[in-house]
Design a protein around this motif. Structure first.
Motif, PDB file in Angstrom:
ATOM      1  N   TRP A 147       0.831  -1.208   0.000  1.00  0.00           N
ATOM      2  CA  TRP A 147       0.000   0.000   0.000  1.00  0.00           C
ATOM      3  C   TRP A 147       0.865   1.257   0.000  1.00  0.00           C
ATOM      4  O   TRP A 147       1.900   1.291   0.674  1.00  0.00           O
ATOM      5  CB  TRP A 147      -0.837   0.058   1.271  1.00  0.00           C
ATOM      6  CG  TRP A 147      -1.905  -0.983   1.438  1.00  0.00           C
ATOM      7  CD1 TRP A 147      -1.748  -2.336   1.536  1.00  0.00           C
ATOM      8  CD2 TRP A 147      -3.312  -0.740   1.580  1.00  0.00           C
ATOM      9  NE1 TRP A 147      -2.966  -2.938   1.734  1.00  0.00           N
ATOM     10  CE2 TRP A 147      -3.947  -1.985   1.769  1.00  0.00           C
ATOM     11  CE3 TRP A 147      -4.104   0.418   1.585  1.00  0.00           C
ATOM     12  CZ2 TRP A 147      -5.330  -2.118   1.951  1.00  0.00           C
ATOM     13  CZ3 TRP A 147      -5.480   0.289   1.765  1.00  0.00           C
ATOM     14  CH2 TRP A 147      -6.076  -0.970   1.938  1.00  0.00           C
ATOM     15  N   ASP A 148       0.392   2.278  -0.704  1.00  0.00           N
ATOM     16  CA  ASP A 148       0.957   3.614  -0.559  1.00  0.00           C
ATOM     17  C   ASP A 148       0.027   4.385   0.379  1.00  0.00           C
ATOM     18  O   ASP A 148      -1.078   4.757  -0.025  1.00  0.00           O
ATOM     19  CB  ASP A 148       1.041   4.300  -1.927  1.00  0.00           C
ATOM     20  CG  ASP A 148       1.594   5.709  -1.803  1.00  0.00           C
ATOM     21  OD1 ASP A 148       1.693   6.207  -0.660  1.00  0.00           O
ATOM     22  OD2 ASP A 148       1.914   6.313  -2.842  1.00  0.00           O
ATOM     23  N   PRO A 149       0.470   4.621   1.619  1.00  0.00           N
ATOM     24  CA  PRO A 149      -0.461   5.227   2.582  1.00  0.00           C
ATOM     25  C   PRO A 149      -0.745   6.702   2.305  1.00  0.00           C
ATOM     26  O   PRO A 149      -1.689   7.271   2.852  1.00  0.00           O
ATOM     27  CB  PRO A 149       0.279   5.068   3.923  1.00  0.00           C
ATOM     28  CG  PRO A 149       1.726   4.989   3.568  1.00  0.00           C
ATOM     29  CD  PRO A 149       1.796   4.359   2.208  1.00  0.00           C
ATOM     30  N   GLY A 167      -4.825   6.171   0.823  1.00  0.00           N
ATOM     31  CA  GLY A 167      -4.228   4.841   0.994  1.00  0.00           C
ATOM     32  C   GLY A 167      -4.599   3.994  -0.208  1.00  0.00           C
ATOM     33  O   GLY A 167      -5.735   3.535  -0.324  1.00  0.00           O
ATOM     34  N   ALA A 168      -3.626   3.816  -1.107  1.00  0.00           N
ATOM     35  CA  ALA A 168      -3.905   3.091  -2.356  1.00  0.00           C
ATOM     36  C   ALA A 168      -3.122   1.784  -2.391  1.00  0.00           C
ATOM     37  O   ALA A 168      -2.032   1.691  -1.820  1.00  0.00           O
ATOM     38  CB  ALA A 168      -3.501   3.960  -3.541  1.00  0.00           C
ATOM     39  N   ILE A 169      -3.698   0.810  -3.065  1.00  0.00           N
ATOM     40  CA  ILE A 169      -3.020  -0.483  -3.174  1.00  0.00           C
ATOM     41  C   ILE A 169      -2.199  -0.486  -4.461  1.00  0.00           C
ATOM     42  O   ILE A 169      -2.746  -0.291  -5.549  1.00  0.00           O
ATOM     43  CB  ILE A 169      -4.055  -1.625  -3.149  1.00  0.00           C
ATOM     44  CG1 ILE A 169      -4.717  -1.649  -1.769  1.00  0.00           C
ATOM     45  CG2 ILE A 169      -3.400  -2.960  -3.475  1.00  0.00           C
ATOM     46  CD1 ILE A 169      -5.969  -2.441  -1.688  1.00  0.00           C
ATOM     47  N   ILE A 197      -0.164 -10.208  -9.071  1.00  0.00           N
ATOM     48  CA  ILE A 197      -1.385 -10.259  -9.902  1.00  0.00           C
ATOM     49  C   ILE A 197      -1.972  -8.875 -10.183  1.00  0.00           C
ATOM     50  O   ILE A 197      -2.732  -8.707 -11.127  1.00  0.00           O
ATOM     51  CB  ILE A 197      -2.461 -11.215  -9.322  1.00  0.00           C
ATOM     52  CG1 ILE A 197      -2.869 -10.827  -7.895  1.00  0.00           C
ATOM     53  CG2 ILE A 197      -1.991 -12.668  -9.385  1.00  0.00           C
ATOM     54  CD1 ILE A 197      -4.092 -11.608  -7.391  1.00  0.00           C
ATOM     55  N   VAL A 198      -1.607  -7.889  -9.351  1.00  0.00           N
ATOM     56  CA  VAL A 198      -2.015  -6.507  -9.642  1.00  0.00           C
ATOM     57  C   VAL A 198      -0.789  -5.631  -9.440  1.00  0.00           C
ATOM     58  O   VAL A 198      -0.133  -5.705  -8.398  1.00  0.00           O
ATOM     59  CB  VAL A 198      -3.144  -6.029  -8.694  1.00  0.00           C
ATOM     60  CG1 VAL A 198      -3.449  -4.547  -8.942  1.00  0.00           C
ATOM     61  CG2 VAL A 198      -4.409  -6.861  -8.864  1.00  0.00           C
ATOM     62  N   ASP A 199      -0.483  -4.828 -10.447  1.00  0.00           N
ATOM     63  CA  ASP A 199       0.680  -3.951 -10.355  1.00  0.00           C
ATOM     64  C   ASP A 199       0.275  -2.580 -10.886  1.00  0.00           C
ATOM     65  O   ASP A 199       0.033  -2.444 -12.098  1.00  0.00           O
ATOM     66  CB  ASP A 199       1.842  -4.546 -11.177  1.00  0.00           C
ATOM     67  CG  ASP A 199       3.154  -3.829 -10.902  1.00  0.00           C
ATOM     68  OD1 ASP A 199       3.185  -2.988  -9.975  1.00  0.00           O
ATOM     69  OD2 ASP A 199       4.135  -4.117 -11.599  1.00  0.00           O
ATOM     70  N   ASP A 200       0.175  -1.607  -9.983  1.00  0.00           N
ATOM     71  CA  ASP A 200      -0.215  -0.250 -10.379  1.00  0.00           C
ATOM     72  C   ASP A 200      -1.436  -0.229 -11.288  1.00  0.00           C
ATOM     73  O   ASP A 200      -1.392   0.314 -12.397  1.00  0.00           O
ATOM     74  CB  ASP A 200       0.964   0.463 -11.047  1.00  0.00           C
ATOM     75  CG  ASP A 200       1.774   1.218 -10.005  1.00  0.00           C
ATOM     76  OD1 ASP A 200       1.188   1.639  -8.985  1.00  0.00           O
ATOM     77  OD2 ASP A 200       2.995   1.331 -10.205  1.00  0.00           O
TER      78      ASP A 200
END
Ligand code: URP
Ligand code: ZN
Ligand code: ZN
Length: 472
Positions: free
Chosen positions: A407-409, A436-438, A448-451
């Motif tokens: 996460w980017d808080p 707060g983004a994943i 499985i998820v990248d940006d």
């Protein structure tokens, strides 16, 4: 294949530490500092980022037939949405609509196995009971299932009478199976719906008015007493009233094996939303309630009366006559418009599997209701412990599956249907500002998820056979 996640702030239910995480193939190999980078395939710089376990949503309804339609996320689209929202395992409910429980479970495997994009398991609904079913319930363990759901509402469709519920509870207890209860008063609902329709009330708000708060409170109390009589643990799903969670708190103070789950919709929305022109968007069962109930449920989240935050994800289109684009294909699935002239025909359920972690981080943690560790506890660790997935899932330990979200808080963004990946045409949290983004999601070591880019695939998820339940 070795991945090193370097320099992140690792948050578990127990602690927050600065540490590197070494992943080898599907598993977490080690947690520590100053690992050698020799032989590492990929190094991920997580400085300033938070590293948490992948979420576990133990209450979803993918590809669920309801009225004249079906929930609009299937076991691929729903899994993909879950992953974008930081969730890496789900437990879906199997309908009891075949001759044997085993056949019903096979039906759900046919729906799910080839589509699954994250790891998954099943609960079994018991909506019809007789001596044959009594013998089949213990055999669910051989199918990897350790939980059954019964309903005190949805008369003539899903409801079991109290006598059957107590029988299910006794059998379940003997077999190490946890009984989940949907607690509303089915008889009261039946009377009120009949009266409302006779009086010509067809608008969405009558959905809430005919499913009264007191019916839920009474049913939660009754459920606790039935479990006491059966000497069986019980887990009450989608709790939504102050009176209901107060009963759970009382039971737990008496050391009874009673657990509760709630969902974000019961913290944020009230029955007044159903008065809006697009009120059908908020139709779910049990219904959203009042501000006092929201506050009561928040209190139960804060003080640990609720062990689990799930979603009851059961999405429908708001306007299922107008297609949306999904993975380059235009698709429309009949939805809430089916009940335009009769609230009893509006498919019940809300989207949420992809929203849960993001919304609860901002509204729960950033706004000071719960700590980051409580967040992980309710979203990841407790669900894993209760349903027999721990420590394979729900935590960050050597030997656990490498299911992780970075996460980017600090990142702030505006949430809504364009952001969320759920296959429907609306989002309950449209226009909400979240913080707060994943950024990255790993499922068993695979990114499985990248940006906001999808690297998962149909069939990449695996059926999880669950072990022993834990009463928390
Ligand atoms: O409205 C809802 N919640 N639909 C799904 C079925 C249930 O009772 O959980
Ligand atoms: Zn339910
Ligand atoms: Zn449900």
């Amino acid at each position: 294949m070795k991945t090193l996640i370097k320099g992140g702030t690792v948050i578990t239910a127990a602690e927050t530490i600065l540490a590197d995480i070494l992943i080898e193939d599907e598993k977490i190999k080690a947690i520590g500092l100053d690992f050698s980078e020799e032989g590492i395939t990929s190094v991920i710089n997580a400085l300033g980022k938070l590293v948490m376990p992948g979420g576990i949503d133990v209450h979803t309804h993918f590809d669920l037939p309801m009225f004249d339609t079906v929930s609009s996320d299937d076991h691929y689209t729903g899994h993909k949405a879950a992953a974008f929202g930081g969730t890496t395992s789900v437990i879906d409910f199997v309908s009891q609509d075949k001759e044997t429980l085993k056949e019903s479970v096979e039906t759900w495997h046919k729906k799910a196995d080839k589509k699954a994009a994250i790891d998954f398991s099943f609960h079994m609904n018991i909506t019809h009971f007789d001596e044959k079913i009594a013998k089949e319930i213990p055999q669910l363990r051989e199918l990897g299932i350790n939980s059954v759901k019964v309903f005190t509402a949805y008369n003539h469709r899903l409801r079991l009478d109290d006598g059957y519920i107590i029988k299910v509870m006794r059998i379940a207890k003997e077999s190490g199976i946890l009984v989940l209860v949907h607690a509303e008063n089915g008889d009261v609902i039946e009377v009120l719906v009949d009266e409302a329709l006779r009086a010509g009330h067809t608008e969405p708000v009558w959905h809430a008015r005919t499913r009264p708060t007191l019916g839920e409170v009474e049913s939660v109390y009754r459920t606790i007493k039935l479990s006491e009589l059966a000497e069986s643990p019980v887990y009450i799903v989608h709790m939504n009233t102050k009176g209901g969670v107060d009963h759970v708190r009382d039971a737990r103070q008496k050391r009874l094996p009673v657990m509760g789950e709630t969902c974000p919709q019961y913290l944020f929305f009230t029955a007044d939303y159903l008065l809006r022109p697009d009120g059908a968007k908020w139709i779910c069962s049990p219904p959203v309630r009042s501000k006092e109930d929201n506050a009561g449920v928040w209190h139960a989240v804060e003080d640990g009366t609720m062990q689990v935050m799930a979603t009851d994800h059961c999405p429908f289109f708001y306007d299922g006559t107008t297609p949306i684009e999904y993975e380059g294909v235009r698709i429309a699935i009949p939805g809430k418009e089916l009940g335009k002239s009769d609230f009893t025909k509006i498919p019940n359920g809300l989207p949420g599997v992809g929203d849960r972690m993001l919304v609860m981080w901002t509204k729960g943690v950033v706004e000071g209701h719960i700590s980051p560790n409580q967040f992980v506890q309710m979203m990841c660790t407790n669900p894993a412990k209760v349903f027999g997935l721990y420590p394979q899932k729900g935590t960050i330990l050597p030997g656990s599956d490498a299911d992780l979200a970075i996460w980017d808080p600090d990142r702030e963004f505006t949430y809504g249907v364009k952001f969320s990946q759920q296959r429907t045409d609306y989002n309950l949290y449209e226009g909400w500002n979240l913080k707060g983004a994943i950024e990255k999601v790993f499922m068993r070591g695979k990114l499985i998820v990248d940006d906001q880019v999808w690297h998962g695939n149909r069939g990449g998820g695996r059926y999880i056979r669950r072990g022993e339940i834990t009463v928390l």
